[in-house]
Design an enzyme around this catalytic site. Sequence first.
Site, PDB file in Angstrom:
ATOM      1  N   CYS A 111       0.926  -1.402  -0.065  1.00  0.00           N
ATOM      2  CA  CYS A 111       0.170   0.201   0.039  1.00  0.00           C
ATOM      3  C   CYS A 111       0.801   1.216   0.090  1.00  0.00           C
ATOM      4  O   CYS A 111       0.221   2.337  -0.276  1.00  0.00           O
ATOM      5  CB  CYS A 111      -0.767   0.155   1.194  1.00  0.00           C
ATOM      6  SG  CYS A 111      -2.141  -1.245   1.124  1.00  0.00           S
ATOM      7  N   HIS A 257      -3.690   7.021   2.069  1.00  0.00           N
ATOM      8  CA  HIS A 257      -4.011   5.747   1.649  1.00  0.00           C
ATOM      9  C   HIS A 257      -5.347   5.667   2.101  1.00  0.00           C
ATOM     10  O   HIS A 257      -5.636   5.532   3.238  1.00  0.00           O
ATOM     11  CB  HIS A 257      -3.149   4.849   1.935  1.00  0.00           C
ATOM     12  CG  HIS A 257      -3.285   3.448   1.512  1.00  0.00           C
ATOM     13  ND1 HIS A 257      -3.893   2.956   0.379  1.00  0.00           N
ATOM     14  CD2 HIS A 257      -3.385   2.456   2.394  1.00  0.00           C
ATOM     15  CE1 HIS A 257      -4.265   1.610   0.599  1.00  0.00           C
ATOM     16  NE2 HIS A 257      -3.886   1.302   1.796  1.00  0.00           N
ATOM     17  N   ASN A 287     -10.080  -0.590  -0.600  1.00  0.00           N
ATOM     18  CA  ASN A 287      -8.763  -0.437  -0.689  1.00  0.00           C
ATOM     19  C   ASN A 287      -8.288  -0.777  -1.989  1.00  0.00           C
ATOM     20  O   ASN A 287      -8.108  -2.113  -2.119  1.00  0.00           O
ATOM     21  CB  ASN A 287      -8.314  -1.325   0.628  1.00  0.00           C
ATOM     22  CG  ASN A 287      -6.816  -1.318   0.775  1.00  0.00           C
ATOM     23  OD1 ASN A 287      -5.967  -0.489  -0.210  1.00  0.00           O
ATOM     24  ND2 ASN A 287      -6.353  -1.648   2.010  1.00  0.00           N
TER      25      ASN A 287
END
Length: 330
Positions: A111, A257, A287
């Site tokens: 990520c 994020h 996500n």
Amino acid sequence: MKARIAGTGMYVPPKVVSNFDLEKIMDTTDEWIRQRSGIETRHHVEGQGTADLAYEATLKALADAKCEAKDLDLIILATLSADHMFPGSSALLQAKLGLETTPSMDLRAQCSGFLYSLNVAKAFIESGVYKRILVVGSETHSPVLDFTTRGRDVAVLFGDGAGAVVVEAADDKSSSSVGNIIIHSQGQFADRLWIERPGTQGGTWLTETHLAEGKQYPYMEGRYVFKHAIERLQEVVKEILEKENLKLDDIDHFLFHQANIRINEKVAELMKIPLEKCPSNIQKYGNCSAASIPMLLDETVRSGRVKRGDKLLLAAFGAGFTWAAGVVQF
């Protein structure tokens, strides 16, 4: 010599999967998912792979930067969901763009991958090695998720998508630039968020026992990851502000994020960052790992929320553990 973001682009596959769709195939509810993550829908691929999504996002970024693929000196693709074990998805993307020998490479920092990649691009440009670099974050999570009740804690969180930026050289007088980027990792926590198999650890690749135990699916210790994400994001935001000699009030937009809206809300609360400075799109996309920040950047730019001259702080936390933050004068 400075590095600047000249163009942005994003792409998600057409298929939308709602929380209500997931209710039909596993023991979960729309309310449960929204309360814990803020996610309402996500996009899943049908017949596409990571390089395909990256290609679509790249076309938009190139158009926004008013350049063509042949103008690129390097391609960096951040992903944890490559099309193949090898070669890298960046090579597939390079071919899709009709390029012959332009260098390309994958970067695996989960990520945090986009910020890691942006840091590499910045270093290449500021050192004079390259003048124009494509940085892409692209993920196809859905093919490797466990869409049963056993896998629900992870499966409900992730979506598929890609975001891209064109980073190019600019003179020192340019008002647009990529500032400092700080990156960290802590491998002792690798097994708190991972896909254990297939892999070479222990001298085996993928056995019947691994399959029976679900080792081929993502595993996450949710509460542990949640706690560490909040701590590390606060730390790295403070670190990058100090590095840049900035205060929170100097930042126009915080692009975190998009892993879990509750993480970002808690970080904002603890650091006293106004939520109106923290745009979010996790509600629509879930996500998307390395793709989430460039996707969010592109959406906020195209909507007019982020404008040229705005000062942005980008921050991420992910598996590894890895975490990073950077400042961009857009």
